[in-house]
Design a protein around this motif. Structure first.
Motif: not given
Length: 372
Positions: A295-302, A333-335, A366-371
């Motif tokens: 699910q993490l892999t799918e979420g960071v596509v793009g 940033q994630l922390r 969500k945090a990765l999309r922001h960062a």
């Protein structure tokens, strides 16, 4: 029960706030409440020794040894109690007899605990250390098999392997590699640090000469305690430290036990954590973790980061890399957003365990999309 198969989320066993997504089990795990309580009870043994007879502590050592043996499919007599994996690997290296000129085979960028003792062995015995480079296609297993069978190369004397690469979860398939190591006539030493407690580990299937793992990561225990499996034909060696507990009549792997064995705090903590892990089916744990990392892999596509192909990565660790390198300070940033992960060798290492759920995945994405 959520969508991660037959093992439900075990967050209720831990003290993790709702707004924290702890995806760093590969560094060290939070303690379950029961493990913390076992440690607190152990503290009283040392704080008030007149109320707690020391004679009761050796039973805790055998309880922990028994649980560790069950976790890896060994017998109790095959397991020694160590202070760390580096202690275990030093013991293993000191008890291998190898001829000069052979190879010590390992992957590049291996964890220091699995390198240093065998570097010393190579220097002392005239061996050649061969580090298999990180393969461009991510297939560590194929690269190691090719190195094992390379025509004209010196024979492999010792293969020091792990079930996965500690930096990013790259799969190192011991079901395929162990038979090839045995066929080459080499000794097999396994560091199961990033597997024991998260994935099925079976010494009967892999038949290592030695295998070690600590308790402070996936086995949900304390820092400062580890276990060493020694195959029956490797139990006649010598410990690297002599103490009253590992001298005859001690036999089997107990001959390698550490000094100051009867720790009233760490032993019950380790046993409690191991018994908790044993209460779950190892395959169900792995399935749960696979679905979370998928699910993490799918979420960071793009988002400009990528992971190894699914069949080339372990279920429990996801390593994300970027073509130009990760942004500086990404883990920090994630922390700040309540997401805990590690950066290792250019990869963002995400490692959920049984306390994590789909909410943690969504918060992390969500945090990765922001960062990014």
């Amino acid at each position: 029960m959520d969508a991660t198969d037959h093992l439900p989320c075990q967050r209720h066993l831990f003290e993790i706030p709702d707004d924290i997504s702890y995806l760093d089990a590969a560094a060290w795990s939070p303690l379950p409440r029961a493990v913390r309580e076992a440690g607190e009870a152990g503290l009283l043994v040392k704080a008030r020794p007149w109320d707690h007879p020391r004679e009761a502590v050796p039973a805790q050592a055998e309880r922990a040894r028994r649980a560790a043996a069950r976790l890896i499919g060994a017998t109790t007599d095959d397991v020694a109690i160590m202070g760390s994996v580096s202690h275990a690997m030093a013991t293993a290296a000191a008890n291998l007899t190898v001829a000069p000129g052979g190879r010590v085979l390992r992957v590049a960028d291996e964890f220091p605990s699995l390198r240093y003792a065998f570097d010393r062995l190579a220097t002392a015995r005239g061996l050649i250390v061969e580090e298999v480079p990180r393969p461009g296609d991510g297939d560590w297993t194929a690269a190691l098999l090719a190195a094992l069978g390379r025509a004209g190369a010196p024979p492999v004397a010792v293969a020091t392997l792990t079930p996965l690469h500690w930096t990013d979860g790259g799969l190192i398939d011991l079901d395929r590699l162990a038979p090839a190591v045995h066929a080459a006539g080499a000794a097999l030493v396994i560091d199961a640090t990033q597997a024991a407690g998260a994935l099925p580990v079976d010494v009967g299937r892999w038949r290592p000469d030695f295998l070690a793992f600590p308790t402070y990561k996936w086995a949900l225990g304390p820092y400062g305690l580890a276990f060493l499996y020694a195959a029956p034909h490797r139990q006649g060696g010598a410990p690297i430290e002599d103490n009253i507990g590992n001298r005859p009549p001690a036999a089997g792997a107990r001959r390698y036990d550490r000094g100051e064995l009867n720790d009233p705090i760490l032993l019950p903590m380790a046993a409690t954590g191991l018994e908790l892990v044993l209460s779950w089916d190892a395959s169900a744990v792995a399935t749960r973790l696979r679905r979370l990392t998928d699910q993490l892999t799918e979420g960071v596509v793009g988002l400009g980061v990528s992971a190894a192909a699914r069949h080339l990565r372990s279920p429990n660790i996801l390593g994300l890399r970027a073509a130009g390198g990760l942004p500086p300070g990404l883990a920090d940033q994630l922390r700040q957003a309540g997401i805990f992960a590690s950066e290792r060798s250019g990869a963002l290492r995400l490692s959920p365990h049984v306390w994590a759920d789909e909410g943690d995945v969504k918060r992390c994405v969500k945090a990765l999309r922001h960062a990014l």
